[in-house]
Motif scaffolding. Structure first.
Motif, short mmCIF file in Angstrom:
data_model
loop_
_atom_site.label_atom_id
_atom_site.label_comp_id
_atom_site.label_asym_id
_atom_site.label_seq_id
_atom_site.Cartn_x
_atom_site.Cartn_y
_atom_site.Cartn_z
N LEU A 38 5.35 86.77 107.61
CA LEU A 38 4.51 85.84 108.43
C LEU A 38 3.20 85.84 108.25
O LEU A 38 2.56 84.96 107.98
N VAL A 39 2.60 86.96 108.46
CA VAL A 39 1.53 87.56 108.78
C VAL A 39 0.79 87.11 107.34
O VAL A 39 -0.47 86.50 107.12
N ALA A 40 1.36 87.68 106.44
CA ALA A 40 0.93 87.41 104.94
C ALA A 40 0.85 86.06 104.42
O ALA A 40 0.07 85.56 103.65
N ALA A 41 1.73 85.04 105.11
CA ALA A 41 1.95 83.78 104.88
C ALA A 41 0.70 82.95 105.60
O ALA A 41 0.69 82.01 105.83
N SER A 223 -3.02 71.67 103.36
CA SER A 223 -2.10 73.12 103.76
C SER A 223 -2.61 74.34 103.14
O SER A 223 -2.27 75.39 103.45
N MET A 224 -3.43 74.13 101.90
CA MET A 224 -3.89 75.18 101.25
C MET A 224 -5.00 76.14 102.09
O MET A 224 -5.13 77.12 101.68
N THR A 248 -1.01 68.04 103.61
CA THR A 248 -0.95 67.83 102.03
C THR A 248 -1.15 68.94 101.24
O THR A 248 -1.26 70.10 101.51
N LYS A 249 -0.92 68.73 99.86
CA LYS A 249 -0.88 69.64 98.69
C LYS A 249 -0.08 70.79 99.03
O LYS A 249 -0.23 71.68 98.63
N LEU A 250 1.12 70.37 99.48
CA LEU A 250 2.27 71.37 99.59
C LEU A 250 2.93 71.94 98.08
O LEU A 250 3.69 72.71 98.07
N ASP A 251 2.41 71.03 97.28
CA ASP A 251 2.73 71.44 95.77
C ASP A 251 1.97 72.57 95.14
O ASP A 251 2.25 73.05 94.35
N GLY A 252 0.79 72.62 95.84
CA GLY A 252 -0.16 73.92 95.17
C GLY A 252 0.53 75.30 95.75
O GLY A 252 1.62 75.46 96.53
N ASP A 253 -0.13 76.36 95.48
CA ASP A 253 0.20 77.69 96.03
C ASP A 253 -0.10 78.01 97.23
O ASP A 253 -0.69 79.09 97.68
N THR A 254 0.35 77.01 98.22
CA THR A 254 -0.12 77.22 99.65
C THR A 254 0.94 78.35 99.99
O THR A 254 2.10 78.37 99.96
N ARG A 255 0.62 79.02 101.16
CA ARG A 255 1.29 79.99 101.69
C ARG A 255 2.12 79.88 102.69
O ARG A 255 3.21 80.53 103.20
N GLY A 256 1.81 78.63 103.56
CA GLY A 256 2.78 78.33 104.37
C GLY A 256 2.41 78.47 105.92
O GLY A 256 3.02 77.85 106.68
N GLY A 257 1.22 79.19 106.18
CA GLY A 257 0.81 79.35 107.59
C GLY A 257 0.57 77.92 108.09
O GLY A 257 0.83 77.94 109.30
N ALA A 258 -0.14 77.08 107.50
CA ALA A 258 -0.24 75.92 108.46
C ALA A 258 0.94 75.15 108.57
O ALA A 258 1.10 74.64 109.93
#
Ligand SMILES: Nc1nc2c(ncn2[C@@H]2O[C@H](COP(=O)(O)OP(=O)(O)O)[C@@H](O)[C@H]2O)c(=O)[nH]1
Ligand SMILES: [Mg+2]
Length: 446
Positions: A38-41, A223-224, A248-258
């Motif tokens: 989770l922290v890494a995300a 979200s990135m 937005t931009k959940l298609d990119g390589d977003t980590r998930g934290g947001a």
């Protein structure tokens, strides 16, 4: 989406396989791994810690109850429930009731406000059968008005704009008047953003909000940007007390934290997510489905929903017959491709299928792959398209020349097509598969 987080969580559960029951000792490693994941995300440490404390409590509490379930599975289930909870539990809908209903869109520059305004217009028009008026209140860049005009055209919504007027409050008020007179159901107000939170922007958005008192104020965030996104969300909320968040931009390589921490930190639900630049890359946010997706279980329900939107029953029946007789041809393939394309871009679709995002991680899928395949088929004669068996060496050579691709490419595609055809034929004669297909078609939306 969130591939790294998914991988690490999977690893965390692995440390429990082989054990027969959950104990304080064997669960400790797992919990530590989950917290690190989770922290890494980019989830804040305090939230991650609280999260694993809850998971621990539940895991140890159910120790003796669920003997039949393996610890690894139990852990997955508990984490899934907790993730769902963390993201708000229930899905919260958008409120657009009014004469007209008014939706105000706020956020930083480049977060995706204008794109989302277009998507929301399309969504309300198609799903709720509403007459939608888009309003251009980004008065600082002439290009912003043009952008919204183009999007309005694409989604078949009307637009209200005053290129000479530099007062967003005035424009918004006049747009609402115009909408009332012309019987629009809803007005979407797209506003200007800046590169970072500043007083002038806050004052402006808060003035607009006060003047038009919208039914719904949505805060759009990229979200990135991870924790930054959460901090911006907080700053905006303190000032304009919005109703919901759009990620937005959940298609990119977003980590998930947001996605994971915005509800917890700000107290406002995520209402929509954006997964691409196309106008149909919008999804209502369901915490439970998102949790499943994070845990690598895919989001098959959203996938089926998108498929059902494009589903043509007659066409499906016709194809089913052809497949049963092993007569599926290139024309059918083209029509299937066309349906698929209507569902959105390929990457975001594949991401919804369990296991798929992982399998496809290193493969660059873009929609141009479709173009190459289509070019091959278009270079065939009508007879060849209707009867794949005709394709001998000299015909293939001609096709390769015609579409400007190598013989190897043409051969590869025809081989894949043959394989697919055989597979579909086999499945169509398998009673279990037929049953599944039947369920799929009859599937009800939630
Ligand atoms: N990949 C991707 N790009 C997006 C998404 N939403 C918006 N964009 C892109 O992000 C950029 C900024 O979007 P825009 O709507 O103009 O942002 P605004 O300044 O907040 O109005 C544009 O290039 C959009 O095409 C999304 O969900 N996924
Ligand atoms: Mg904009």
């Amino acid at each position: 989406m969130f591939d790294n987080l998914s991988d690490r969580l999977e690893g965390a559960f692995k440390s429990l396989t082989g054990d027969n029951k959950i104990t304080e000792i064997n669960v400790a490693t797992s919990l530590k791994e989950i917290r690190r994941a989770l922290v890494a995300a980019d989830v804040n440490y305090k939230i991650a810690k609280e999260f694993t404390d809850k998971v621990k409590e539940k895991a140890l509490g159910t120790e003796n109850v669920l003997k039949a379930v393996k610890p690894g599975q139990l852990m997955v289930k508990i984490v899934q429930d907790e993730l769902t909870d963390l993201m708000g539990g229930q899905s919260v809908g958008i409120n657009v009731k009014g004469e007209p209903g008014v939706v105000l869109i706020a956020g930083l520059q480049g977060s995706g406000k204008t794109t989302f305004s277009g998507k929301l217009a399309k969504y309300l028009k198609e799903k709720r059968k509403m007459k939608v008026l888009l309003t251009a209140c980004d008065v600082y860049r002439p290009a912003a008005i043009d952008q919204l005009t183009v999007l309005a055209g694409q989604v078949g919504a009307e637009i209200y704009k005053e290129p000479e007027n530099k007062n967003p409050v005035e424009i918004a008020l006049k747009a609402i008047d115009f909408a009332r007179q012309n019987k629009f159901d809803v007005v979407i107000v797209d506003t200007a953003g800046r590169l970072s939170v500043d007083e002038k922007m806050m004052q402006e958005i808060s003035d607009v909000r006060e003047a038009i008192s919208p039914n719904e104020t949505l805060f759009v965030v990229d979200s990135m940007t991870g924790q930054d996104a959460v901090n911006t969300a907080k700053a905006f909320n303190e000032r304009i007390n919005y109703d919901g968040v759009v990620l937005t931009k959940l298609d990119g390589d977003t980590r998930g934290g947001a996605a994971l921490s915005v509800k917890y930190t700000v107290g406002k639900p995520i209402k929509f997510v954006s997964t691409g630049e196309k106008m149909d890359a919008i999804d209502v946010f369901y915490p439970d489905r998102m949790a499943q997706r994070i845990l690598g279980m895919g989001d098959i329900i959203s996938f089926v929903e998108r498929a059902q939107d494009q589903f043509d029953e007659e066409e499906a029946k016709r194809l089913e017959k052809k497949i049963k007789k092993n007569k599926f041809d290139f024309n059918d393939f083209l029509s299937q491709l066309a349906q698929l394309k209507k569902m959105g871009d390929m990457k975001s679709l594949l991401n919804m299928i369990p296991g798929m995002s992982k399998a496809m991680k290193n493969i660059d899928i873009d929609d141009s792959a479709f173009g190459r395949v289509e070019a091959i088929i278009y270079s065939m004669t009508p007879q060849e398209r209707a009867d794949p068996a005709l394709l001998n060496m000299s015909r293939k050579k001609r096709i390769a020349l015609g579409c400007g691709q190598s013989m190897e490419d043409v051969n590869r595609f025809i081989k894949q097509f043959d394989g697919m055809r055989k597979m579909m034929h086999k499945m169509s004669n398998n009673p279990m598969m037929a049953q599944m297909a039947g369920n799929f078609k009859g599937g009800k939306r939630r």
